[in-house]
Design an enzyme around this catalytic site. Structure first.
Site, PDB file in Angstrom:
ATOM      1  N   CYS A 100     -10.910  18.475  36.377  1.00 33.18           N
ATOM      2  CA  CYS A 100     -10.002  19.462  36.362  1.00 33.18           C
ATOM      3  C   CYS A 100      -9.307  19.339  37.702  1.00 33.18           C
ATOM      4  O   CYS A 100      -8.275  19.727  37.777  1.00 33.18           O
ATOM      5  CB  CYS A 100     -10.263  20.596  35.866  1.00 33.18           C
ATOM      6  N   CYS A 102      36.418 -14.542  47.687  1.00 34.67           N
ATOM      7  CA  CYS A 102      37.623 -14.545  48.751  1.00 34.67           C
ATOM      8  C   CYS A 102      37.708 -13.299  49.461  1.00 34.67           C
ATOM      9  O   CYS A 102      37.951 -13.594  50.806  1.00 34.67           O
ATOM     10  CB  CYS A 102      38.950 -14.649  48.045  1.00 34.67           C
ATOM     11  N   CYS A 161     -28.286  23.228  46.298  1.00 33.24           N
ATOM     12  CA  CYS A 161     -28.421  21.804  46.078  1.00 33.24           C
ATOM     13  C   CYS A 161     -27.170  21.153  45.925  1.00 33.24           C
ATOM     14  O   CYS A 161     -25.913  21.759  45.792  1.00 33.24           O
ATOM     15  CB  CYS A 161     -29.494  21.633  44.970  1.00 33.24           C
ATOM     16  N   CYS A 192     -18.559  22.981  38.003  1.00 38.39           N
ATOM     17  CA  CYS A 192     -17.235  23.461  38.418  1.00 38.39           C
ATOM     18  C   CYS A 192     -17.001  25.072  37.851  1.00 38.39           C
ATOM     19  O   CYS A 192     -16.971  25.200  36.483  1.00 38.39           O
ATOM     20  CB  CYS A 192     -16.263  22.613  37.891  1.00 38.39           C
TER      21      CYS A 192
END
Length: 499
Positions: free
Chosen positions: A412, A251, A422, A427
């Site tokens: 990581c 409505c 090279c 890391c």
């Protein structure tokens, strides 16, 4: 015998409470139960809050109908209920631990006076008697929690607002009373847990929960549409704010469509006779088609904002109520949902702090800033803060340099820069071996095998990319001993170098 009683009690509780209110699982032959206890509030209940550091400030009040549930975590020992009481924790986001401790001690006393199956008694007490037990009537005093939040916020922002006890009347002095409990002298029970996110405004949290809960409860009930007089579930109905007149969506959708097609967008009042409360833009948007809402939005803007440039919509999707804002102030407060927001970025109001910039718009914003005129730059600096713009510019330039000149460790993720040597990299952060060319993690026992395996994409590329000046044909080429170990004396190394 005790286990059978526990099982019967849990089965009974499962039949009484909904899945939202009660859940359990059996772990090592012990029952662990969780109750979500919704405290019944008076017909008119208010949150009352102020910053207790400033005695002259007036307390603010917000009417609420629902509070977040108190959570009761229970574990049943093997000899319950014949001997031992259940172990439990009591968590709430709107009661301070000192107050929760009183409830913990009350649960203990209920067990001592019963010494039998107690869980239903505990839940009924917490649901029906928590407020009366804590002497809370129609106002929930949130002064202490609000003051603690404001003090932490000031400290985080480096504010100088807080002053020491040398200024009388402005310091809490470590003792604030809430619901008749002194925080300075009360012993906090370790089973009492404050379940409120750190750094979040406790008042905003409770207001947000109240709005969400009202919507959930509204959808559960049935209503009679005041137009077609048909009973429908709340999820198929719409309720006008303030007046609370309810109609079915079918409505109201037809009613909205007729109003918009007639161009009468400023007079979409509640259909109830003589009711003067209007529908919000959010309610209109939820019911009509996107095309019709676009027409409604354009008409509304053209008829109102041309003459009222101090109007802005509440940014909350479920509200979107037109809000009046002061041209000289960056803060606006929605009169319907009480949401205080920044008129520039539409986020929660952040005081003197500059507007936050999302990562998605940083690049675009900085390009605009770099090419902007002096006037436009000044405007952007007022909006976002000059320091923030310069910091983001420096960070992006740094990130671009890192992306162009380094590779991330595959383990990581640390950014590694290659200066020479090279393509077998180590890391510096975690010691992982990896290939500079393809990023593959290398076997720590035979890292050079990757470069001598004919099936590898980096076959014979150990020194690929090395600057030619670093290799002199007249000099002996110094290969790593580990690398040479994989070749016989007769093998041709077949090294490749970039031109």
């Amino acid at each position: 015998m005790d286990h059978e009683k526990q099982k019967d009690e849990v089965t009974a509780l499962e039949s009484i409470y909904t899945e939202e209110e009660f859940s359990y699982h059996e772990n090592n032959n012990r029952f662990e139960c969780t109750f979500k206890i919704f405290v019944t509030l008076p017909a008119k209940c208010y949150l009352s809050y102020k910053d207790l550091r400033y005695e002259t400030d007036l307390a603010q009040e917000v009417q609420i109908s629902y509070l977040p549930p108190i959570t009761l975590h229970v574990t049943l020992p093997e000899d319950y209920p014949s001997k031992s009481a259940p172990t439990f924790m009591l968590c709430a986001s709107w009661l301070y631990p000192a107050v929760l401790s009183k409830l913990c001690r009350k649960l203990d006393s209920l067990w001592e006076s019963s010494k039998q199956e107690i869980l239903f008694t505990w839940v009924e007490f917490l649901q029906d008697e928590t407020l009366s037990f804590l002497k809370i009537k129609d106002r929930l005093d949130m002064d202490y929690m609000y003051t603690s939040y404001k003090r932490a916020l000031d400290k985080l922002q480096g504010s100088q607002v807080n002053k020491e006890a040398s200024e009388p009347g402005k310091q809490c002095n470590g003792e604030v009373r809430e619901s008749g409990v002194s925080k300075k002298t009360s012993i906090v029970d370790k089973r009492a847990i404050l379940d409120c996110p750190i750094g979040r405004n406790p008042i905003h949290m409770l207001i947000d929960y109240n709005e969400k809960r009202k919507e959930i409860e509204f959808k559960k009930n049935f209503y009679t549409c005041n137009i077609c007089f048909t009973d429908k579930a709340g999820e198929h109905c719409m309720q006008f704010l303030h007046c609370a007149h309810t109609f079915c969506k079918d409505c109201i959708r037809n009613y909205f469509e007729v109003k918009i097609k007639e161009g009468n967008v400023q007079n979409i009042y509640c259909p109830e006779e003589k009711c003067q409360f209007e529908a919000t833009p959010g309610q209109v948007k939820d019911l009509v088609s996107p095309e019709l809402f676009s027409k409604y939005d354009s008409l509304l803007l053209s008829t109102t904002l041309d003459t009222m440039m101090d109007i802005i919509y509440c940014p909350r999707r479920h509200c979107q109520y037109p809000v009046t804002c002061d041209p000289d102030d960056n803060m606006a407060r929605c009169p319907v949902c009480q949401y205080a927001f920044c008129v520039l970025c539409k986020m929660v109001y952040h005081g003197i702090e500059p507007c936050k910039i999302s990562s998605a718009e940083k690049q675009k914003l900085l390009k605009e800033y770099q090419s902007a005129s002096i006037e436009r730059k000044a405007e952007m600096e007022k909006h976002y803060g000059k320091k923030q713009l310069q910091t983001i510019l420096e960070n992006i330039m740094s990130e671009n340099w890192i992306n162009d000149n380094s590779h991330n460790c595959p383990h990581c993720k640390t950014a590694i820069e290659k200066s020479d040597g090279c393509n077998k990299m180590t890391c510096s952060h975690c010691g992982t071996y990896f290939c500079w060319l393809c990023g593959t993690r290398l076997n720590p026992e035979a890292p050079y095998l990757h470069f001598r395996n004919p099936e590898s994409e980096c076959f014979n590329m150990l020194y690929r990319g090395v600057v030619p000046e670093e290799l002199d044909d007249d000099d002996d080429f110094d290969f790593p001993a580990e690398y040479l170990d994989y070749y016989s004396e007769e093998e041709d190394f077949g090294l490749e170098f970039d031109d």
